[in-house]
Design a protein around this motif. Structure first.
Motif, PDB file in Angstrom:
ATOM      1  N   ALA A  82      -6.671 -45.127 -53.808  1.00 51.85           N
ATOM      2  CA  ALA A  82      -5.571 -44.734 -52.920  1.00 51.85           C
ATOM      3  C   ALA A  82      -5.374 -45.823 -51.869  1.00 51.85           C
ATOM      4  O   ALA A  82      -4.286 -46.032 -51.359  1.00 51.85           O
ATOM      5  CB  ALA A  82      -5.896 -43.406 -52.248  1.00 51.85           C
ATOM      6  N   ARG A 109      -4.098 -37.668 -46.308  1.00 49.46           N
ATOM      7  CA  ARG A 109      -5.335 -38.036 -46.997  1.00 49.46           C
ATOM      8  C   ARG A 109      -6.130 -39.021 -46.144  1.00 49.46           C
ATOM      9  O   ARG A 109      -5.594 -40.050 -45.728  1.00 49.46           O
ATOM     10  CB  ARG A 109      -4.947 -38.675 -48.344  1.00 49.46           C
ATOM     11  CG  ARG A 109      -6.088 -39.068 -49.234  1.00 49.46           C
ATOM     12  CD  ARG A 109      -5.550 -39.460 -50.606  1.00 49.46           C
ATOM     13  NE  ARG A 109      -5.189 -38.282 -51.363  1.00 49.46           N
ATOM     14  CZ  ARG A 109      -6.000 -37.659 -52.232  1.00 49.46           C
ATOM     15  NH1 ARG A 109      -7.204 -38.127 -52.473  1.00 49.46           N
ATOM     16  NH2 ARG A 109      -5.608 -36.582 -52.859  1.00 49.46           N
ATOM     17  N   SER A 167      -3.386 -41.589 -44.836  1.00 45.25           N
ATOM     18  CA  SER A 167      -2.104 -41.775 -45.502  1.00 45.25           C
ATOM     19  C   SER A 167      -1.245 -40.528 -45.308  1.00 45.25           C
ATOM     20  O   SER A 167      -1.695 -39.407 -45.545  1.00 45.25           O
ATOM     21  CB  SER A 167      -2.323 -42.025 -46.999  1.00 45.25           C
ATOM     22  OG  SER A 167      -1.051 -41.987 -47.634  1.00 45.25           O
ATOM     23  N   THR A 199       4.417 -49.069 -49.036  1.00 47.39           N
ATOM     24  CA  THR A 199       3.948 -48.391 -47.823  1.00 47.39           C
ATOM     25  C   THR A 199       3.405 -49.443 -46.857  1.00 47.39           C
ATOM     26  O   THR A 199       3.166 -50.588 -47.245  1.00 47.39           O
ATOM     27  CB  THR A 199       2.812 -47.412 -48.154  1.00 47.39           C
ATOM     28  OG1 THR A 199       1.785 -48.128 -48.842  1.00 47.39           O
ATOM     29  CG2 THR A 199       3.303 -46.271 -49.021  1.00 47.39           C
ATOM     30  N   ASP A 207     -10.427 -38.307 -49.192  1.00 46.26           N
ATOM     31  CA  ASP A 207     -10.421 -39.004 -50.482  1.00 46.26           C
ATOM     32  C   ASP A 207     -11.856 -39.169 -50.999  1.00 46.26           C
ATOM     33  O   ASP A 207     -12.780 -39.443 -50.237  1.00 46.26           O
ATOM     34  CB  ASP A 207      -9.767 -40.388 -50.306  1.00 46.26           C
ATOM     35  CG  ASP A 207      -9.336 -40.979 -51.629  1.00 46.26           C
ATOM     36  OD1 ASP A 207      -8.163 -40.807 -51.994  1.00 46.26           O
ATOM     37  OD2 ASP A 207     -10.198 -41.574 -52.317  1.00 46.26           O
ATOM     38  N   GLY A 242       1.616 -39.153 -49.296  1.00 42.33           N
ATOM     39  CA  GLY A 242       1.442 -38.331 -50.499  1.00 42.33           C
ATOM     40  C   GLY A 242       1.801 -36.867 -50.233  1.00 42.33           C
ATOM     41  O   GLY A 242       2.401 -36.543 -49.206  1.00 42.33           O
ATOM     42  N   GLU A 243       1.396 -35.994 -51.156  1.00 44.48           N
ATOM     43  CA  GLU A 243       1.683 -34.563 -51.007  1.00 44.48           C
ATOM     44  C   GLU A 243       0.983 -33.983 -49.791  1.00 44.48           C
ATOM     45  O   GLU A 243       1.563 -33.238 -49.007  1.00 44.48           O
ATOM     46  CB  GLU A 243       1.197 -33.826 -52.256  1.00 44.48           C
ATOM     47  CG  GLU A 243       2.339 -33.359 -53.121  1.00 44.48           C
ATOM     48  CD  GLU A 243       1.845 -32.895 -54.462  1.00 44.48           C
ATOM     49  OE1 GLU A 243       0.935 -32.042 -54.503  1.00 44.48           O
ATOM     50  OE2 GLU A 243       2.388 -33.395 -55.474  1.00 44.48           O
ATOM     51  N   SER A 244      -0.327 -34.324 -49.640  1.00 44.38           N
ATOM     52  CA  SER A 244      -1.088 -33.879 -48.464  1.00 44.38           C
ATOM     53  C   SER A 244      -1.566 -35.107 -47.720  1.00 44.38           C
ATOM     54  O   SER A 244      -1.791 -36.148 -48.342  1.00 44.38           O
ATOM     55  CB  SER A 244      -2.342 -33.108 -48.886  1.00 44.38           C
ATOM     56  OG  SER A 244      -2.010 -32.105 -49.792  1.00 44.38           O
TER      57      SER A 244
END
Ligand code: TXA
Ligand code: MG
Length: 339
Positions: A228, A192, A185, A117, A214, A188-190
């Motif tokens: 993370a 963050r 970020s 990333t 987070d 990811g899934e959600s």
């Protein structure tokens, strides 16, 4: 090495030209942004990035933010960019906001410390944008401090830490925001929140309603817990003097510090005259933006007070206050007293 001091106030265009030339030959230059001074290097050059890590004494696995000066550059830095990233760009760029996205393959490997990333930011400060335009380079730039020390909000702070270790400093104005950018970020899934800044969670939620904050924003990472954001696991911003964060109302804080010895207080201007130990105010408790602007300078000044311990009055966690609280709790090694 001799660090050139480039005068951005009286000799602006020359400064932009010289800084750009140094960056094009893989040199490293400290540059003001609206948040904090950054230590810039070409995001295409592993050699230049390696000099940044050495000058700062930064752990190699802590990745850097890549700075751009127009939205068209985003496609050179990241790939598979989701629509929501463009919505964030429209709402928060140019400004103190950074997105983590899938990394494009043009960017030097070392920028991301081995991650797949990349963090990207389009700052609002004219100086860094003009240097990006003039050099034609996206600029990887961490804060221009020695790793672990408070981030630099003035050219003098940069010189204090990095004189003789970098090619040049663009000597510009003091930073107006004072804390580093908000980092979110989007991989990811959600979405963050990894680091709070001047773009607040309330503002983020207008575009990212499912934003997750987070745990590491306000808590110490547990032993063995994966970060993370790699920056979360390192000690940050700490003065040499032992510092403790204190939560409570003005009356309790004043009473608490006044009965201590060999200590100093970092306080709000409302309580300044009631405190009888050495003290520094970092602004009004009702004005989180001013607290943000002053927090890093004050953290640097603590070591000049000549005391054993310093008690820092914690700000509210509302709005930009969350960013100030996040920096202070790290400076205090997560030592908090609740009155
Ligand atoms: O305001 C700012 O963001 C300043 C100015 C110079 O732009 N820059 C700055 O950079 O604060 P730095 O390196 O001091 O902090 C970057 C933070 C670190 O905590 C790092 O771990 C995180 O961003 N970061 C960078 N790339 C990341 C990635 N790919 N994934 C997760 N976190 C990342
Ligand atoms: Mg930093």
């Amino acid at each position: 090495m001799e660090t050139k001091k480039l005068d951005a106030v009286n000799d602006y265009q020359n400064t932009i030209n010289i800084a750009s030339e140094i960056l094009k030959s893989d040199g490293i230059v400290a540059v003001p942004t609206e948040t904090v001074y950054g230590l810039a290097a070409s995001a295409y050059s592993d050699d230049a990035i390696s000099s940044v890590f050495t000058a700062k004494g930064r752990p190699q696995d802590n990745p850097l933010i890549v700075h751009i000066s127009n939205l068209d550059m985003l496609g050179d830095i990241a790939c598979n960019i989701p629509d929501v990233a463009y919505a964030c760009a429209k709402a928060f760029w140019p400004g103190p906001f950074t997105m983590v996205l899938p990394k494009g393959d043009k960017i030097a490997q070392s920028v991301s410390g081995g991650l797949d990333t990349v963090a990207v930011r389009f700052p609002s400060e004219k100086t860094i944008c003009d240097i990006i335009e003039k050099s034609g380079l996206p600029l990887a730039a961490p804060s221009a401090n020695t790793s672990g020390k408070p981030s630099p909000t003035t050219a003098a702070h940069v010189i204090e830490d990095l004189d003789g270790k970098i090619d040049a400093v663009v000597m510009g104005d003091d930073c107006t925001v004072g804390v580093e950018s908000t980092v979110v970020s989007l991989v990811g899934e959600s979405p963050r929140l990894l680091r709070p800044g001047a773009v607040t969670p309330e503002q983020l939620k207008t575009i990212l309603p499912d934003l997750v904050i987070d745990n590491a924003v306000l808590e110490r990472l547990k032993d063995g817990e994966a970060a993370a954001s790699p920056g979360m696991k390192y000690k940050h911003y700490a003065p040499r003097t032992s510092a403790i964060l204190v939560e409570g109302c003005s009356n309790s804080f004043v009473k608490f510090v006044n009965q201590k010895s060999d200590c100093a207080a970092i306080c709000f201007e409302e309580e300044y005259y009631d405190i009888s130990v050495p003290k520094i105010s970092y602004g009004s408790k009702r004005d989180e933006s001013t607290l943000a602007q002053n927090v890093f300078s004050v953290l640097r000044d603590i070591d000049t007070l000549g005391v054993k311990e310093v008690y820092i009055h914690a700000p509210s966690k509302d709005g930009v206050g969350l960013a100030v609280y996040n920096r202070l709790i790290r400076a205090c090694g997560f030592e908090v007293i609740k009155l």
